[in-house]
Design a protein around this motif. Structure first.
Motif, mmCIF file in Angstrom:
data_model
loop_
_atom_site.group_PDB
_atom_site.id
_atom_site.type_symbol
_atom_site.label_atom_id
_atom_site.label_comp_id
_atom_site.label_asym_id
_atom_site.label_seq_id
_atom_site.Cartn_x
_atom_site.Cartn_y
_atom_site.Cartn_z
ATOM 1 N N ILE A 182 -12.540 103.661 25.281
ATOM 2 C CA ILE A 182 -11.623 103.551 23.334
ATOM 3 C C ILE A 182 -11.183 105.028 23.599
ATOM 4 O O ILE A 182 -9.785 105.245 22.976
ATOM 5 N N ALA A 183 -11.589 106.369 24.861
ATOM 6 C CA ALA A 183 -10.803 107.507 24.865
ATOM 7 C C ALA A 183 -8.734 107.523 25.323
ATOM 8 O O ALA A 183 -8.330 107.920 24.190
ATOM 9 N N ALA A 184 -8.904 106.074 25.841
ATOM 10 C CA ALA A 184 -7.358 106.167 26.327
ATOM 11 C C ALA A 184 -7.123 105.191 25.140
ATOM 12 O O ALA A 184 -5.556 105.482 25.127
ATOM 13 N N ILE A 185 -7.077 104.654 24.388
ATOM 14 C CA ILE A 185 -7.101 104.436 23.181
ATOM 15 C C ILE A 185 -6.150 105.232 21.915
ATOM 16 O O ILE A 185 -4.853 105.402 21.612
ATOM 17 N N GLY A 186 -6.892 106.302 21.895
ATOM 18 C CA GLY A 186 -6.303 107.226 21.303
ATOM 19 C C GLY A 186 -5.433 108.136 22.228
ATOM 20 O O GLY A 186 -4.292 108.299 21.303
ATOM 21 N N ALA A 187 -5.247 108.298 23.638
ATOM 22 C CA ALA A 187 -4.594 108.920 24.414
ATOM 23 C C ALA A 187 -3.587 108.334 24.151
ATOM 24 O O ALA A 187 -2.421 108.974 23.804
ATOM 25 N N ALA A 207 -16.356 106.122 18.239
ATOM 26 C CA ALA A 207 -15.119 107.224 17.646
ATOM 27 C C ALA A 207 -14.666 108.532 17.677
ATOM 28 O O ALA A 207 -13.928 109.391 17.381
ATOM 29 N N VAL A 208 -16.298 109.211 18.679
ATOM 30 C CA VAL A 208 -15.383 110.732 19.112
ATOM 31 C C VAL A 208 -14.788 111.087 20.320
ATOM 32 O O VAL A 208 -14.189 111.400 20.437
ATOM 33 N N LEU A 209 -15.291 109.989 21.134
ATOM 34 C CA LEU A 209 -14.169 109.492 22.185
ATOM 35 C C LEU A 209 -12.929 109.031 22.105
ATOM 36 O O LEU A 209 -11.611 109.369 22.359
ATOM 37 N N LEU A 210 -12.768 108.553 20.668
ATOM 38 C CA LEU A 210 -11.511 108.260 20.723
ATOM 39 C C LEU A 210 -10.577 109.052 20.166
ATOM 40 O O LEU A 210 -9.518 109.999 20.194
ATOM 41 N N LEU A 211 -11.028 110.090 19.328
ATOM 42 C CA LEU A 211 -10.887 111.215 18.599
ATOM 43 C C LEU A 211 -10.333 111.909 19.927
ATOM 44 O O LEU A 211 -9.742 112.845 19.949
ATOM 45 N N GLY A 212 -11.371 112.680 20.339
ATOM 46 C CA GLY A 212 -11.406 113.225 21.759
ATOM 47 C C GLY A 212 -10.267 112.940 22.922
ATOM 48 O O GLY A 212 -9.202 113.816 22.795
#
Length: 468
Positions: free
Chosen positions: A300-305, A353-358
Motif C-alpha cells: 500500500i505504501a507504493a500506492i501513496g508514492a 493507512a499509516v503506510l499509505l501516508l508514509g
C-alpha cells in the motif's frame, strides 16, 4: 517534453525496485532454504548495494566515453544475468555473488538513465520528467511484495528473480528503438587511484557495519573493514583536491542546493533503506504473517508514492522546494516512528493507512531532493553530479539496512533472548529519529531555491500581478 524517454528509462528503476522489495519480503523463506538466519542473509542485500557503491562512480565516465545509450543497454544485460544466477543459486555464497553481479548492472542502469534524462530535458520541465521517470519504477514496490509473497508462499522463491528477464528484454527492445542517441564526449583518462579509493571507502563502510552485526563472523572483522572504509574516504578527499579530473567531483558540494539535497537525502534514505528490511521481518516474525500476507499489507505504501507524482509539479510550483521538503521530511519521519507502535492487535486497515501516508510523504521528499540536486548544476557537470548522487544514495540505503540489522542484533544480545517484537519497535524508533534530522539542511535555503525548475517564483509573481 518527450514522455517516452523517461518511461523507457524507468524500466531499469522498475527492475531494481521490484527486485529489492521481492527479496525483502521473501528474506525469511530464502534464509531458511539456504540454511542461514534471516539477519545473516542481509549480506545479500548489502552485497548488492556494495556493488552499486563500487561501480557507480565509473558510470558517468563510461557514459561520456562510450555513449549513454550503449552503456544503459549493456547494464540491463548484466542485471538480467545476475537475476538468472540468483534464481539458480543453492547456497549463501552463490546467492550473495549473484546479487553482487546484479549490483554491477544496477550501478550503470539508474545513474546513466538519469543522465540521459538530464541531457534531453529542459530545466523548466525537470520536475515532470523526474515524476514520469519514477512512476513506472514505483510499480515495483506495488507488485513486488504481493507477487513475491505469493510466489514464495505457494511456489518457490527461485522464481521471483526470473520476473526480471522479460522486463529486461522489453527494456532492451524499447531503448533500442526510442531512446535518443547521445554521442560520446571527449573525456580525460579514468582516475584509477580515485576509483580504488572510493570503492574501498564505500565497500568498507557498508560491509564493515553489516559484518559487525553478523553472528557468523567476529566483530573485529567488521571493525577492521569499517576502519579501512573511513581511512579510504579520507585519502580520497585528499586525492580529489589534487587531481584535475577526480572520478567523484567533490567541488559540486560548493553548490548550496546540491549540498542540501545530498545531506538531507542521505539522512532520509537511511530510514528508507531500513524500513523495507524491518517491516516484512516484523510482520512475519513478530505478527506471524506469511510472506504473501506481509506483501499484501506493505504494498500500500507504493500506492501513496504514486499518488504524489500526479500533483508534484503543482505542489512545488505553489510552495517551492524548501517548504515541501521540510513538511514531507517531518511527516515522513513521524510515519516511520508510527511503525514502532504496531502490534498484532493493531487493525490491519490502520497499519495500511499509516503506510499509505508514509509512502506519500517519502515520494514527495525524494522527488524534491532528486530534482533540486540538479536545479543549479551546469550541463557539463551533469555526469559527475549523477555519479556522486547515485553512489551516496546507494551507500545511505545500504547503511540503513546495516544500521537496522545492527540494532536488532544488539537488542537481542542485551535481552539474551530470541528476536522479539520489541526489538523491531526499538529499531523503528531509532531510524525515525535519525531521519528527522534530514530536514535541517533545508532550513538554511532561501524560499525560492530552484525556482527555475519548480516555477515557484513565477507562481508568486503571477499572484502579485493578479492582485494589482
Amino acid at each position: 517534453m518527450n514522455r517516452i524517454t523517461p518511461l523507457i528509462l524507468a524500466v531499469a528503476l522498475f527492475m531494481e525496485q521490484m527486485d529489492s522489495t521481492v527479496i525483502a519480503t521473501a528474506l525469511p523463506t530464502i534464509a531458511a532454504d539456504l540454511g542461514v538466519g534471516p539477519i545473516t542473509l542481509k549480506l545479500a542485500l548489502t552485497s548488492y548495494m556494495v556493488a552499486l557503491a563500487i561501480f557507480i562512480p565509473a558510470s558517468g565516465w563510461m557514459a561520456d566515453r562510450y555513449g549513454a545509450k550503449r552503456v544503459f543497454r549493456a547494464a540491463i544485460v548484466v542485471f538480467m544475468l545476475g537475476s538468472l544466477f540468483c534464481a539458480i543459486s543453492d547456497s549463501l555464497l552463490t546467492f550473495v555473488a549473484a546479487r553482487f553481479l546484479q549490483g554491477m548492472g544496477g550501478a550503470m542502469m539508474t545513474p546513466v538513465g538519469r543522465l540521459v534524462l538530464l541531457r534531453t530535458t529542459k530545466k523548466s520541465e525537470l520536475v515532470s520528467a523526474m515524476a514520469l521517470l519514477t512512476i513506472p519504477g514505483l510499480l515495483g514496490p506495488i507488485t513486488g511484495p504481493p507477487v513475491g509473497g505469493f510466489i514464495t508462499t505457494f511456489f518457490s522463491w527461485h522464481w521471483i528473480f526470473l520476473i526480471n528477464l522479460p522486463i529486461g528484454l522489453l527494456g532492451l527492445w524499447l531503448s533500442s528503438i526510442y531512446l535518443p542517441e547521445i554521442e560520446p564526449v571527449e573525456t580525460a583518462r579514468i582516475d584509477w587511484t580515485g576509483f580504488l579509493l572510493s570503492a574501498s571507502a564505500a565497500s568498507g563502510l557498508v560491509f564493515g557495519l553489516s559484518v559487525m552485526s553478523l553472528p557468523a563472523l567476529p566483530v573485529w572483522v567488521g571493525a577492521a573493514a569499517t576502519l579501512i572504509g573511513f581511512l579510504s574516504m579520507i585519502l580520497y578527499v585528499l586525492h580529489a583536491r589534487r587531481h584535475p579530473a577526480p572520478i567523484l567531483n567533490l567541488t559540486l558540494f560548493a553548490n548550496r542546493s546540491f549540498r542540501a539535497s545530498i545531506v538531507g537525502g542521505t539522512l532520509f534514505r537511511i530510514a528508507a533503506g531500513a524500513t523495507p528490511f524491518l517491516l516484512p521481518l516484523m510482520l512475519q516474525l513478530g505478527f506471524g504473517m506469511t510472506a504473501f500476507e506481509s506483501g499484501m499489507t506493505t504494498f500500500i505504501a507504493a500506492i501513496g508514492a504514486i499518488t504524489t507524482k500526479f500533483i508534484a509539479r503543482r505542489a512545488f510550483a505553489a510552495l517551492g522546494f524548501r517548504n515541501v521538503l521540510i513538511m514531507a521530511g517531518i511527516f515522513g519521519a513521524l510515519t516511520t516512528a508510527a511503525n514502532a507502535l504496531f502490534t498484532p492487535a493493531t487493525p490491519i486497515l490502520l497499519i495500511m493507512a499509516v503506510l499509505l501516508l508514509g509512502g506519500f510523504c517519502r515520494s514527495f521528499f525524494f522527488t524534491g531532493v532528486n530534482t533540486l540536486g540538479y536545479a543549479e548544476i551546469e550541463d557539463r557537470a551533469a555526469s559527475q553530479a549523477t555519479s556522486l548522487t547515485s553512489v551516496l544514495q546507494q551507500v545511505s540505503l545500504a547503511l540503513g539496512v546495516a544500521a537496522a540489522a545492527s540494532i536488532l542484533e544488539a537488542s537481542t544480545r542485551m535481552s539474551g533472548g530470541e528476536l522479539s517484537l520489541g526489538d523491531f519497535h526499538l529499531a523503528f524508533a531509532i531510524v525515525a529519529g535519525l531521519s528527522l534530522f534530514a530536514v535541517v539542511p533545508f532550513f538554511g535555503l532561501p524560499r525560492d531555491v530552484g525556482s527555475a525548475v519548480s516555477g515557484y517564483r513565477r507562481a508568486s509573481e503571477d499572484e502579485t500581478i493578479s492582485v494589482k
